[in-house]
Motif scaffolding. Sequence first.
Motif, short mmCIF file in Angstrom:
data_model
loop_
_atom_site.label_atom_id
_atom_site.label_comp_id
_atom_site.label_asym_id
_atom_site.label_seq_id
_atom_site.Cartn_x
_atom_site.Cartn_y
_atom_site.Cartn_z
N GLY A 169 0.77 -1.24 0.00
CA GLY A 169 0.00 0.00 0.00
C GLY A 169 0.79 1.28 0.00
N ALA A 170 2.13 1.20 -0.02
CA ALA A 170 2.93 2.42 -0.04
C ALA A 170 2.65 3.21 -1.32
N SER A 171 2.60 4.54 -1.19
CA SER A 171 2.29 5.40 -2.34
C SER A 171 3.48 6.26 -2.76
N HIS A 172 4.57 6.19 -1.99
CA HIS A 172 5.71 7.10 -2.23
C HIS A 172 6.90 6.55 -1.47
N LEU A 173 8.09 6.71 -2.03
CA LEU A 173 9.32 6.27 -1.39
C LEU A 173 10.21 7.47 -1.08
N LEU A 174 10.83 7.42 0.09
CA LEU A 174 11.74 8.49 0.54
C LEU A 174 13.10 7.87 0.80
N THR A 175 14.15 8.42 0.16
CA THR A 175 15.46 7.77 0.27
C THR A 175 16.21 8.14 1.54
N GLN A 176 17.09 7.24 1.93
CA GLN A 176 18.12 7.54 2.91
C GLN A 176 19.02 8.60 2.29
N LEU A 177 19.73 9.36 3.11
CA LEU A 177 20.61 10.39 2.57
C LEU A 177 21.76 9.77 1.78
N PHE A 178 22.24 10.52 0.82
CA PHE A 178 23.39 10.09 0.01
C PHE A 178 24.14 11.34 -0.43
N PHE A 179 25.39 11.15 -0.83
CA PHE A 179 26.23 12.29 -1.22
C PHE A 179 26.67 12.23 -2.68
N ASP A 180 26.35 11.14 -3.34
CA ASP A 180 26.74 10.96 -4.74
C ASP A 180 25.47 10.71 -5.55
N ASN A 181 25.08 11.68 -6.37
CA ASN A 181 23.84 11.55 -7.13
C ASN A 181 23.86 10.37 -8.09
N GLY A 182 25.06 9.95 -8.50
CA GLY A 182 25.14 8.79 -9.39
C GLY A 182 24.47 7.57 -8.78
N HIS A 183 24.60 7.40 -7.47
CA HIS A 183 23.97 6.26 -6.80
C HIS A 183 22.45 6.36 -6.90
N PHE A 184 21.93 7.57 -6.76
CA PHE A 184 20.47 7.75 -6.85
C PHE A 184 19.96 7.40 -8.24
N TYR A 185 20.62 7.91 -9.27
CA TYR A 185 20.15 7.65 -10.63
C TYR A 185 20.23 6.16 -10.98
N ARG A 186 21.30 5.49 -10.54
CA ARG A 186 21.40 4.05 -10.79
C ARG A 186 20.30 3.29 -10.05
N PHE A 187 20.08 3.68 -8.80
CA PHE A 187 19.02 3.05 -8.01
C PHE A 187 17.66 3.24 -8.69
N LEU A 188 17.38 4.46 -9.12
CA LEU A 188 16.08 4.75 -9.72
C LEU A 188 15.88 3.95 -11.02
N ASN A 189 16.90 3.86 -11.83
CA ASN A 189 16.79 3.07 -13.06
C ASN A 189 16.53 1.60 -12.76
N LEU A 190 17.23 1.08 -11.75
CA LEU A 190 17.03 -0.31 -11.37
C LEU A 190 15.63 -0.53 -10.82
N ALA A 191 15.15 0.41 -9.98
CA ALA A 191 13.81 0.29 -9.40
C ALA A 191 12.74 0.27 -10.49
N ARG A 192 12.87 1.14 -11.46
CA ARG A 192 11.87 1.18 -12.55
C ARG A 192 11.89 -0.13 -13.34
N ARG A 193 13.08 -0.68 -13.57
CA ARG A 193 13.16 -1.95 -14.30
C ARG A 193 12.55 -3.10 -13.50
N GLU A 194 12.57 -2.96 -12.16
CA GLU A 194 12.00 -4.00 -11.29
C GLU A 194 10.50 -3.81 -11.07
N GLY A 195 9.92 -2.80 -11.73
CA GLY A 195 8.47 -2.61 -11.62
C GLY A 195 8.03 -1.70 -10.49
N ILE A 196 8.97 -0.95 -9.90
CA ILE A 196 8.62 -0.01 -8.84
C ILE A 196 8.16 1.29 -9.51
N THR A 197 6.89 1.59 -9.40
CA THR A 197 6.31 2.73 -10.11
C THR A 197 6.08 3.94 -9.21
N LEU A 198 6.35 3.82 -7.92
CA LEU A 198 6.06 4.90 -6.96
C LEU A 198 6.98 6.10 -7.18
#
Length: 287
Positions: A169-198
């Motif tokens: 039932g989650a409608s939104h995801l909030l990330t842990q802090l990070f200092f390298d945006n490259g990690h965020f973009y890689r994570f987001l691409n992987l999440a979308r490929r895994e079917g995470i639409t939030l």
Amino acid sequence: MLISQMFKRKPCVFSIECFPPKQTANFEKMKQTLRTMSELHPDFISVTYGAGGSAGGVSTVEVAQYLKQDIGIEPLAHMICMGSDRSKAAELLRQLEAAGVRNVLTLRGDRTPSRPESPDFAHASDLAAFVWKTQPEFDIHAACYPEGHPEAANLREDVANLRFKQEAGASHLLTQLFFDNGHFYRFLNLARREGITLPVSAGVMPIVKRSQIERTVALSSASLPSEFTRMISRYQDDPQSLYAAGIDYAVQQLRDLIEGGADGVHLYAMNDAAVAKAVYEGISDLL
């Protein structure tokens, strides 16, 4: 207003995090901090978990109620599995409902000696499912980790587990802090490929004091890019310059995230209204 609706109305949602004071005597000071933060026009303010009452300090419910009823800012109240069970969770939901709060962030919570394992909620997704079943009118939010949860075998496994939160039932995801945006973009691409639409809000914490460095990294397990470590090495013995450099680093990080299409940006401001204001001034033109 349900926070999930905000992501349908604007390209990038801006939010700030605060934590309840450990002493009730400091609540009035915090109220002034929150009033100052409200001038930055955050879409919502996240309130970390605090039991209050016999545990001492101010509770999450008290802070969330002040935000909602006195300031008119939508709060996101944290709920944790650790030290809780179905009865305690139901009571917290009842208190939040009475305060007019409908947005909750479901978390496992840190393991500490004072917080035993929950007999009912082994994972945050279990707590999310409980909220969804108990209070279906509530808006449920969940955490994610751009570099993978410290206890996960790898990032891919951790991202795959986000499906349980989405299905609970989650409608939104909030990330842990990070200092390298490259990690965020890689994570987001992987999440979308895994079917995470939030929608996903990217969490950033300005490091403006030497005392924050080791503590923050230890708690977050975030890796440090060379640009960041060079900044710390250069200014760690110069408090004024470190403050300015830390603000600038966070501003540049957030600007890149907003321009890169992040659904939301979340500022871990550590109850420091001056830091929040300085960062906001550097990104307001994009918001």
